[in-house]
Write a protein that holds these residues in place. Sequence first.
Motif, PDB file in Angstrom:
ATOM      1  N   SER A  90       0.841  -1.410  -0.502  1.00 46.48           N
ATOM      2  CA  SER A  90      -0.215  -0.113  -0.047  1.00 46.48           C
ATOM      3  C   SER A  90       0.978   1.445  -0.190  1.00 46.48           C
ATOM      4  O   SER A  90       0.405   2.521  -0.589  1.00 46.48           O
ATOM      5  N   THR A 115      -8.162   4.362  -1.135  1.00 41.22           N
ATOM      6  CA  THR A 115      -9.674   3.726  -0.403  1.00 41.22           C
ATOM      7  C   THR A 115     -10.884   5.219  -0.496  1.00 41.22           C
ATOM      8  O   THR A 115     -11.336   4.554   0.759  1.00 41.22           O
ATOM      9  N   SER A 173      -3.893   0.738   2.301  1.00 40.30           N
ATOM     10  CA  SER A 173      -4.442  -0.187   2.055  1.00 40.30           C
ATOM     11  C   SER A 173      -5.789  -0.660   2.464  1.00 40.30           C
ATOM     12  O   SER A 173      -6.318   0.161   3.595  1.00 40.30           O
TER      13      SER A 173
END
Length: 299
Positions: A90, A115, A173
């Motif tokens: 990530s 995200t 992530s």
Amino acid sequence: MFTEAQLYSPVTRSDQGEVTVHLSDEHPGVHDQRYRRRRNAIAALALDYHRGKPLPHVTYTKEEQRVWRIVSAELARKHRRYACAEVRESAARLALPTDHIPQLDEVSAALEPLTGFRYAPAAGLVPLREFFGSFAERIFHSTQYIRHHSAPLYTPEPDAVHEVIGHANQLASPRFAQVYASVGAAVERVHSERALKFLANVFWFSMEFGVVREHEQTRCYGAGLLSSFGEIEEFRHAELRPLDVAEMGRATYDITHYQPVLYCADSVDEIEDVIGGFFETMDDDTPDRMAAVKANGAR
């Protein structure tokens, strides 16, 4: 009070509007009047911010930029050795700058497409309910100041290194970001301060100081470990216990020392299932239900 709150230097504003960051007597910058003025000015930017306005930019000094470069380089080396694959991957996607301190809108621009999380400024401590609750909207409140130049690899309080190198790399992530979002949703269901403290403790022992087994090695994923030059080396010597949310929610810890006890997941799947699953269902009665189950199981 949430124990971690003791890490933040209190920030006050006088009736005349003067903003003061109250550093402890042990703080490396306490006797540096130039540094203290900088801290006050940066805190004032955050206090003056209102949602919907452009995020405040800090004009960082050459000295502050040098600290960022030193810390970025040293932590990158540590992450290659000790961070779990999920964080390393990530972080590669996020690609934070190592040559300069990123502004919060720069972090948001890189993070949001990955995200949906974006950053908002904080002068210092954000009240627990506001801090964790904002995760439901995928907002992360971040300080913007940098540790004192005399100790670039140490800080007694969360600074931009912790907030960005620690949390943003984790928030990049999708799997970890979903755990954060579940924390925010849980805060909407939690009304008692006792339950909120339980939630905060579980977050501390997972998303701040969590470790995971990977290829028979212990790796870190917690933001507190990812951003600490010293503790990222020492966590391998801690007592490792299996994930136990009932125990994590009631465990005590000393923020002034390396953590002697850490809770280790067997995989990122387990973090999602156990930690994420807890946050997805938590309410005010959850701590008591968990305690009762644990007590019955011990008989």
